[in-house]
Design an enzyme around this catalytic site. Sequence first.
Site, PDB file in Angstrom:
ATOM      1  N   TYR A  72     -11.445  -4.919  11.860  1.00 25.45           N
ATOM      2  CA  TYR A  72     -11.783  -5.537  10.584  1.00 25.45           C
ATOM      3  C   TYR A  72     -13.255  -5.932  10.604  1.00 25.45           C
ATOM      4  O   TYR A  72     -13.641  -6.959  11.141  1.00 25.45           O
ATOM      5  CB  TYR A  72     -10.922  -6.770  10.306  1.00 25.45           C
TER       6      TYR A  72
ATOM      7  N   PHE B  73       0.376  -6.273   3.517  1.00 25.70           N
ATOM      8  CA  PHE B  73       0.380  -6.058   2.068  1.00 25.70           C
ATOM      9  C   PHE B  73       1.607  -6.738   1.471  1.00 25.70           C
ATOM     10  O   PHE B  73       2.396  -6.116   0.751  1.00 25.70           O
ATOM     11  CB  PHE B  73       0.361  -4.565   1.738  1.00 25.70           C
ATOM     12  N   PRO B  74       1.803  -8.030   1.766  1.00 24.07           N
ATOM     13  CA  PRO B  74       3.071  -8.687   1.420  1.00 24.07           C
ATOM     14  C   PRO B  74       3.255  -9.011  -0.053  1.00 24.07           C
ATOM     15  O   PRO B  74       4.391  -9.177  -0.502  1.00 24.07           O
ATOM     16  CB  PRO B  74       3.011  -9.984   2.238  1.00 24.07           C
TER      17      PRO B  74
ATOM     18  N   GLY C 227       1.276  -5.955  -8.441  1.00 19.46           N
ATOM     19  CA  GLY C 227       0.890  -4.872  -9.332  1.00 19.46           C
ATOM     20  C   GLY C 227       1.493  -4.965 -10.718  1.00 19.46           C
ATOM     21  O   GLY C 227       1.432  -5.991 -11.389  1.00 19.46           O
TER      22      GLY C 227
END
Length: 296
Positions: free
Chosen positions: A68, A213-214, A218
């Site tokens: 990262y 990506f909990p 969207g």
Amino acid sequence: MSTASPIAHASGTFDVGGDLTVHRLGYGAMQLTGKGVWGPPADRDEAVAVLRRAAELGVDLFDTADSYGPFVSEELIREALHPYADVVVATKAGLTRPGPGDWRPVGREGYLRQQLEGSLRRLGVDTIDLWQLHRIDGDTPAEEQFETLKAVQDEGKVRHVGLSEITVDQLDAAIDAGVKVATVQNKFNLVERDAEDVLDRCEELGIGFIPWFPIATGQLAKDGGPLDEIAKEHGSSPAQLALAWLLHRSPVMLPIPGTSKVAHVEQNIAAAEIELSDDEVRRLEQAGREAAEQQD
């Protein structure tokens, strides 16, 4: 929001590896870097403030990776939280970063050991609490990668080890090879539940499941959409409901929502206090299934 009550504690606890107790709602530090998970943050002071605010609110599981930035996220965590009193730092290795948005698995022992030494130095520790293989490298025998995980744990350089983005067969193969798998980190949220079989296996074995990506709300959260409707009824945000559902889904679930804003980290952690009714759980899961079908 007051710091008097560490609200992350409302998420309950889980014992990573059977002996490392953390509160189940953690923080994922990927978003603290620049665009494409590359380079420094646009606002370094805000990034440090996010980490410290999360800790104030009771978060004691911080998930990062040497890739990262690369390196940036680990450096920020050290600046904000070292010497890590009552905090567990989980990091990952196994990817190389040629540029922004570019991720390539490398699982050779020499490379993994090089990454581990770099993480130890950047985090300022002699032992990493939880060291995870970011991906199994298809160009390197899996047994070699598993052996590296075992070796560095035996050497005392890491306390616990984990795997990321794996199948049930790969998890079982690692265990058969003698790896003491403490956590699995797979993509999982209301809409994307392909890893449910892996989650079920983790439940059987008492392995922590860290969904990356909990939130991923969207289209679910658009105005007038199903998640938006339930959120308004509940007096919560769609993101909070998505996190509350994860905590409800399994006792081994350890969500790590990430953000680069203090206000958002406060909102995310407040999800620990949300209690969902059986009807709300049913409606959320149905909305997630319908959204998944629309994506196919």
